[in-house]
Design a protein around this motif. Structure first.
Motif, PDB file in Angstrom:
ATOM      1  N   ALA A 238     -34.583 -28.764   4.065  1.00 29.88           N
ATOM      2  CA  ALA A 238     -33.261 -28.763   4.178  1.00 29.88           C
ATOM      3  C   ALA A 238     -32.529 -30.521   4.889  1.00 29.88           C
ATOM      4  O   ALA A 238     -32.825 -30.982   3.815  1.00 29.88           O
ATOM      5  N   GLY A 239     -32.054 -30.486   5.882  1.00 29.79           N
ATOM      6  CA  GLY A 239     -31.179 -31.500   6.719  1.00 29.79           C
ATOM      7  C   GLY A 239     -32.534 -33.140   5.861  1.00 29.79           C
ATOM      8  O   GLY A 239     -31.827 -34.164   6.410  1.00 29.79           O
ATOM      9  N   HIS A 240     -33.703 -32.949   6.255  1.00 27.09           N
ATOM     10  CA  HIS A 240     -34.440 -33.482   6.339  1.00 27.09           C
ATOM     11  C   HIS A 240     -35.054 -34.066   4.762  1.00 27.09           C
ATOM     12  O   HIS A 240     -35.694 -35.016   4.513  1.00 27.09           O
ATOM     13  N   THR A 241     -34.679 -33.626   3.810  1.00 33.08           N
ATOM     14  CA  THR A 241     -35.402 -33.796   2.228  1.00 33.08           C
ATOM     15  C   THR A 241     -34.953 -35.291   1.690  1.00 33.08           C
ATOM     16  O   THR A 241     -35.955 -35.858   1.045  1.00 33.08           O
ATOM     17  N   SER A 242     -33.861 -36.044   1.931  1.00 36.17           N
ATOM     18  CA  SER A 242     -33.749 -37.562   1.857  1.00 36.17           C
ATOM     19  C   SER A 242     -34.722 -38.394   2.353  1.00 36.17           C
ATOM     20  O   SER A 242     -35.687 -39.261   1.925  1.00 36.17           O
ATOM     21  N   VAL A 243     -35.248 -38.005   3.472  1.00 38.94           N
ATOM     22  CA  VAL A 243     -36.225 -38.795   4.359  1.00 38.94           C
ATOM     23  C   VAL A 243     -37.469 -38.265   3.811  1.00 38.94           C
ATOM     24  O   VAL A 243     -38.129 -39.495   3.400  1.00 38.94           O
ATOM     25  N   LEU A 245     -38.278 -37.498   0.397  1.00 41.70           N
ATOM     26  CA  LEU A 245     -38.350 -37.654  -0.974  1.00 41.70           C
ATOM     27  C   LEU A 245     -38.131 -39.741  -0.871  1.00 41.70           C
ATOM     28  O   LEU A 245     -38.464 -40.173  -1.926  1.00 41.70           O
ATOM     29  N   ARG A 246     -37.524 -39.790   0.025  1.00 42.41           N
ATOM     30  CA  ARG A 246     -37.553 -41.790  -0.106  1.00 42.41           C
ATOM     31  C   ARG A 246     -39.014 -42.055   0.381  1.00 42.41           C
ATOM     32  O   ARG A 246     -39.498 -43.370  -0.266  1.00 42.41           O
ATOM     33  N   MET A 247     -39.621 -41.398   0.503  1.00 46.45           N
ATOM     34  CA  MET A 247     -41.137 -41.364   0.627  1.00 46.45           C
ATOM     35  C   MET A 247     -41.901 -41.900  -1.091  1.00 46.45           C
ATOM     36  O   MET A 247     -43.367 -42.423  -1.088  1.00 46.45           O
ATOM     37  N   VAL A 248     -41.296 -40.904  -2.050  1.00 40.61           N
ATOM     38  CA  VAL A 248     -41.669 -41.240  -3.656  1.00 40.61           C
ATOM     39  C   VAL A 248     -40.342 -42.110  -4.303  1.00 40.61           C
ATOM     40  O   VAL A 248     -40.193 -42.169  -4.799  1.00 40.61           O
ATOM     41  N   ASP A 249     -39.791 -42.957  -3.292  1.00 42.78           N
ATOM     42  CA  ASP A 249     -38.731 -43.379  -4.259  1.00 42.78           C
ATOM     43  C   ASP A 249     -38.074 -42.614  -4.647  1.00 42.78           C
ATOM     44  O   ASP A 249     -36.751 -43.701  -5.428  1.00 42.78           O
ATOM     45  N   VAL A 250     -37.935 -41.751  -4.485  1.00 39.91           N
ATOM     46  CA  VAL A 250     -36.029 -40.643  -4.959  1.00 39.91           C
ATOM     47  C   VAL A 250     -34.791 -40.447  -3.529  1.00 39.91           C
ATOM     48  O   VAL A 250     -35.275 -39.979  -2.632  1.00 39.91           O
ATOM     49  N   ARG A 251     -34.451 -41.518  -4.096  1.00 38.63           N
ATOM     50  CA  ARG A 251     -33.128 -40.899  -3.530  1.00 38.63           C
ATOM     51  C   ARG A 251     -32.215 -39.904  -3.772  1.00 38.63           C
ATOM     52  O   ARG A 251     -32.218 -40.091  -5.283  1.00 38.63           O
TER      53      ARG A 251
ATOM     54  N   VAL B  49     -29.737 -42.141   6.137  1.00 36.60           N
ATOM     55  CA  VAL B  49     -30.666 -42.503   6.788  1.00 36.60           C
ATOM     56  C   VAL B  49     -31.247 -42.428   8.055  1.00 36.60           C
ATOM     57  O   VAL B  49     -30.138 -41.821   8.802  1.00 36.60           O
ATOM     58  N   LYS B  50     -32.199 -41.714   8.027  1.00 35.57           N
ATOM     59  CA  LYS B  50     -32.822 -41.118   9.707  1.00 35.57           C
ATOM     60  C   LYS B  50     -32.843 -42.128  10.701  1.00 35.57           C
ATOM     61  O   LYS B  50     -33.970 -42.815  10.513  1.00 35.57           O
ATOM     62  N   GLY B  51     -31.956 -42.517  11.584  1.00 41.00           N
ATOM     63  CA  GLY B  51     -32.415 -44.646  11.533  1.00 41.00           C
ATOM     64  C   GLY B  51     -30.704 -44.668  11.570  1.00 41.00           C
ATOM     65  O   GLY B  51     -30.076 -44.430  11.845  1.00 41.00           O
ATOM     66  N   VAL B  52     -31.570 -46.296  11.736  1.00 42.51           N
ATOM     67  CA  VAL B  52     -29.821 -47.034  12.340  1.00 42.51           C
ATOM     68  C   VAL B  52     -29.200 -46.900  10.618  1.00 42.51           C
ATOM     69  O   VAL B  52     -30.175 -47.392   9.955  1.00 42.51           O
ATOM     70  N   HIS B  53     -27.718 -46.863  10.603  1.00 45.30           N
ATOM     71  CA  HIS B  53     -27.353 -46.765   9.471  1.00 45.30           C
ATOM     72  C   HIS B  53     -25.826 -46.994   9.853  1.00 45.30           C
ATOM     73  O   HIS B  53     -25.274 -48.027  10.903  1.00 45.30           O
ATOM     74  N   ASN B  54     -25.306 -47.704   8.562  1.00 49.18           N
ATOM     75  CA  ASN B  54     -24.874 -48.804   8.359  1.00 49.18           C
ATOM     76  C   ASN B  54     -23.838 -47.854   7.810  1.00 49.18           C
ATOM     77  O   ASN B  54     -23.662 -46.991   6.669  1.00 49.18           O
TER      78      ASN B  54
END
Ligand SMILES: Cc1cc2nc3c(=O)[nH]c(=O)nc-3n(C[C@H](O)[C@H](O)[C@H](O)COP(=O)(O)OP(=O)(O)OC[C@H]3O[C@@H](n4cnc5c(N)ncnc54)[C@H](O)[C@@H]3O)c2cc1C
Ligand SMILES: [Zn+2]
Lengths: 416, 97
Positions: A238-243, A245-251, B49-54
């Motif tokens: 859910a709300g943490h999906t971006s966080v 997927l960031r770990m495998v460099d996917v935005r 970002v989870k943290g500091v966001h611009n």
């Protein structure tokens, strides 16, 4: 698994409720599995269940950073409906409603699915036209939805005030097959049934990274409880999906916003259906405990705080008091927030990712509880076949690149 | 409700402002030269970002001006607000993600 029936309930009831077993094991992480699901909400637990039940995988783990059902699954207002505009959405959400209809039997667990009907109010000429367009589109897709005059709406929900208010009610769309379910029971029911099929449910285990093999495919996860290997991983966070997927460099095409809900003190049964108003922004139903369950809007800004601004919930309460003047004297008991993952077109993503072996189910935003069994079922299919099911095939990440949006945002403006 | 420090007007309550999403995203100068992926990145992909966001805010019910802010999305605390066209304050730049 200890099965529940009228007889077992009676027998335990008469013997002081002793002899119940825990409903799932407290599993320790093993070094490796055939598949891992990240996120122990209803969607993740359900995906593990369907992987074991329908696709024969046996070595499956669900890893959850907190406790199962502690995310949006346990924080939502439980509205279930499938009267979305576009063909792709109608097929997806109705797949889910059909699974809801037999879920309690399927899981041997009462998820308290109640098809009490969902009424969506129209307050402006534009609302009326949009609602009717939805009704015609839904009928063409075999999804029930009907138009009610203000009087007909009041006959179903006598507490509703339709005139002498700032935005008089000009009519409503009503989906009789829609309703509510008990959110916790959905998480617990899937957890218990998955556990019975051998799925390890690992709580207090936060994913902090992914392992990749020499071809770049996913090979496992790094967690607060060590490394766990698996060739197939589904993220349902859910709300943490971006966080993640960031770990495998996917935005991801996602933004995370706080969404709030409130419940009142419990009162006697007075409210027969669900009422929603997108225009003046309020959602209300009555839980089986008697509390009035009220949904507010999202905050304007992205955040991970799991709480929202007071002016947002105040706005929802003002709308509720306008539509149901007798609730002005109700006291609110609790208010809370959840972090919802919103896509630009307000439709979800259930798809493969650019990383082989890594799959994602996300973007349900403010409206994914209704999709819990359907999304879980389709994520399991996608993981098992390394290919989407025809129902979720349009719900890719690449649709934003290819200009194939499923624009429920434009269709409804808000979507619960 | 947040208290937001407009660089032009000072501290004002959140309902005076409109949120403008992630800051420092420039529209490609020649869209026709972009690949579909580059254009989709510009339109739809955000750091979330989870943290500091611009981020950008607009003081709609005040001076009407856009400005930038650094906010921690795990606490909603503002670290700084600054004028459009400027970089975030140097001391906080390390946090710029
Ligand atoms: C206030 C509110 C009202 C809502 N009302 C409705 C409604 O009426 N109808 C409707 O259909 N939908 C509604 N929704 C939306 C609905 O709640 C969600 O779409 C749905 O519950 C999402 O389920 P999930 O299982 O995907 O997510 P969640 O239940 O949030 O599960 C995701 C899990 O992933 C875990 N996780 C995150 N990061 C990690 C990590 N790094 N490692 C391990 N685990 C991790 C989280 O702890 C969480 O438990 C509402 C949401 C909110 C907040
Ligand atoms: Zn100002």
């Amino acid at each position: 698994m200890q099965r529940f029936s009228g007889l077992t309930l009676l027998r335990r009831g008469l013997s002081g409720q002793r002899g119940w077993q825990p409903q799932w094991r407290r599993a320790e992480p093993k070094p490796s599995y055939d598949a891992i699901i990240v996120g122990g909400g209803g969607h993740g637990l359900g995906a593990a269940y369907y992987l074991a039940k329908e696709h024969g995988l046996r070595r499956i783990a669900v890893v959850e950073k907190g406790w199962i059902g502690g995310g949006n699954t346990g924080r939502n207002t439980t509205i279930i409906r499938s009267n979305y505009l576009f063909d792709e959405s109608a097929a997806l959400y109705d797949h889910s409603v059909k699974l809801w209809e037999t879920l309690s039997q399927e899981l041997n667990y009462n998820v308290m699915f109640s098809q009490r009907g969902v009424m969506m109010l129209a307050h402006t000429v534009h609302d009326v036209q949009v609602s009717k367009r939805h009704i015609y589109a839904n009928r063409a897709n075999g999804v029930d939805n009907e138009w009610l005059s203000p009087d007909e709406a009041r006959r179903i929900c006598p507490l509703l005030k339709v005139d002498d208010i700032r935005f008089p009610v000009m009519g409503a769309a009503f989906q009789a097959r829609g309703g509510t379910a008990r959110h916790d029971a959905v998480a617990w029911g899937f957890a218990r049934a998955a556990d019975a099929l051998g799925v390890d449910i690992i709580e207090n285990c936060e994913v902090t990274g992914f392992l990749r093999d020499s071809n770049g495919a996913v090979a496992g996860i790094e967690t607060s409880r060590g490394v766990i290997r698996a060739p197939r991983i589904g993220v349902s966070a859910a709300g943490h999906t971006s966080v993640l997927l960031r770990m495998v460099d996917v935005r991801m095409p996602l933004e995370s916003y706080p969404l709030q809900a409130l419940v009142s003190e419990p009162v006697k049964p007075i409210f027969p259906c669900v009422v929603m108003s997108n225009t003046i922004h309020a959602y209300i139903s009555q839980s089986d405990k008697g509390e009035m369950v009220i949904g507010a809007g999202t905050d304007a800004y992205t955040s991970y705080t799991q709480r929202g601004g007071l002016h947002i919930s105040r706005h929802a309460l003002e709308a509720i008091c306008e539509l149901f003047p007798m609730f002005r004297r109700l006291r609110m008991m609790r208010a809370w927030g959840g972090i919802v993952d919103v896509t630009p077109d307000r439709s979800p993503i259930i798809a493969k990712t650019p990383v082989p072996g890594l799959y994602v189910n996300c973007g349900w935003g403010t409206g994914g509880f209704k999709a819990t069994p359907g999304a879980a079922n389709l994520l399991a299919w996608t993981i098992a076949h390394d290919d989407p099911h025809p129902i979720n095939a349009p719900f890719t990440i690449e649709r934003f690149r290819d200009g194939e949006l499923i624009d429920e945002a434009a269709a409804a403006a808000v979507a619960h | 409700m947040l208290l937001i420090n407009c660089p032009y007007c000072g501290e004002r309550p959140e309902p005076e402002f409109v949120y403008g999403g992630q800051a420092h995203i420039a529209r490609p100068t020649d869209p026709r030269a972009c690949s579909d992926q580059q254009w989709a990145d510009y339109l739809y992909l955000r750091d979330n970002v989870k943290g500091v966001h611009n981020e950008r805010w607009r003081h709609t019910h005040g001076c009407g001006r856009f400005f930038n802010a650094l906010r921690d999305t795990t606490t909603d605390r503002f670290l700084a607000t600054y004028e459009v066209g400027h970089e975030p304050p140097a001391t906080l730049k390390g946090a710029h993600s």
